[in-house]
Design an enzyme around this catalytic site. Sequence first.
Site, PDB file in Angstrom:
ATOM      1  N   GLU A 130     -24.760   8.820 -41.915  1.00 32.36           N
ATOM      2  CA  GLU A 130     -24.951   8.773 -40.455  1.00 32.36           C
ATOM      3  C   GLU A 130     -23.620   8.540 -39.758  1.00 32.36           C
ATOM      4  OE1 GLU A 130     -27.259   9.739 -38.678  1.00 32.36           O
ATOM      5  OE2 GLU A 130     -28.918   8.365 -38.500  1.00 32.36           O
ATOM      6  N   THR A 182     -25.064  12.681 -30.967  1.00 32.72           N
ATOM      7  CA  THR A 182     -25.297  11.231 -30.964  1.00 32.72           C
ATOM      8  C   THR A 182     -24.014  10.485 -30.586  1.00 32.72           C
ATOM      9  OG1 THR A 182     -27.010  11.472 -32.608  1.00 32.72           O
ATOM     10  CG2 THR A 182     -26.042   9.294 -32.403  1.00 32.72           C
TER      11      THR A 182
HETATM   12  N1  HSE Z   1     -30.207   4.445 -32.416  1.00 32.15           N
HETATM   13  C1  HSE Z   1     -29.412   5.623 -32.383  1.00 32.15           C
HETATM   14  C2  HSE Z   1     -29.019   5.917 -30.942  1.00 32.15           C
HETATM   15  C3  HSE Z   1     -30.187   6.762 -32.953  1.00 32.15           C
HETATM   16  O1  HSE Z   1     -29.896   5.854 -30.093  1.00 32.15           O
HETATM   17  O2  HSE Z   1     -27.846   6.191 -30.692  1.00 32.15           O
HETATM   18  C4  HSE Z   1     -29.457   8.074 -32.918  1.00 32.15           C
HETATM   19  O3  HSE Z   1     -30.275   9.066 -33.467  1.00 32.15           O
END
Ligand code: HSE
Length: 308
Positions: A130, A182
């Site tokens: 990730e 992201t």
């Molecule tokens: N918790 C993370 C965000 C998940 O909201 O940035 C990203 O998929």
Amino acid sequence: MPCERALVSSPATIANFGPGFDSFGLCLESPCDRIAVRRLPKGRHEVRILGKYKLPNRPDQNTASYAAMRLAELCGHADAGFSMTIRKGMKPGSGIGSSAASSAGGALAMAALLGIRNKEVILEASAMGEELVSGSRHFDNVSAAIYGGFTVVSDLKTRTIIQIRPPRFQIIVAIPEISVETRRAREILPTSIAISDAVCNLGWASGMLHAMMKRNVRMIGSYLDDRLALPYRIRLVPGYEAVRESALKAGAYGVSIGGSGPAVFAIAQGRAASIRRAMVEAFRKAAGLRAESFITVPGPGAKVESIG
Ligand code: HSE
């Protein structure tokens, strides 16, 4: 037992799930990535991508193979060689945990090859995958992908993950034809927030856990809200308010953005087909965007399908 080849499936997930920024995750039954690995001589790594999505095929740049290499390293087999074939079942950058599905799948496949069953190590290697994509080692998507059901990263320092078996409900997902990185969706978040917003989220997140444990789907829906990330990310998802309103009007119990977006999801018990149509139509009318959509239910998590 170590083996020569393994095939795993690794599912889509919804991170944050309303008020649980970086901590709540819901595993979906579908869609899934399918990842096959086989042993190669030490130090050799190959990656092959099948299907319609374009992904890096350099082993140190592809999320799945990167997570597999980190897993091997964490287990003292840094030189383990492998060939990996990835069939991506979901669009990258769509808000349904595509990178987590890749990294959890890659780490699990490698673990199967090495005969490793320790889920904590698989989780750690997945989170490294990730990090490669988003620049941050968040655990919400990968926890849900690996453990299944509803998960809570209750202590990041000690990597404590709480697993809750969710009730059965429908999840209706609409993904507009834009993508959100992201990394970028995290960069636009403020570095500090008002205490009133923190208190509000604390209440909603506690309510969500209570509702999950009571298995009360209507109540789960009522807590799908957020003041930590959603207010800042709405502008990355044109039409969000209209999609939310139309899903609620069509019978959804609650609506929010999936992870960092642009997916918008609703939960319901019944009327899922009408809710889905209403969401897709609202994206078209309010933002001029076409949207892919699907209906699913909570799922059991990544699985080793076969080894040999
Ligand atoms: N918790 C993370 C965000 C998940 O909201 O940035 C990203 O998929």
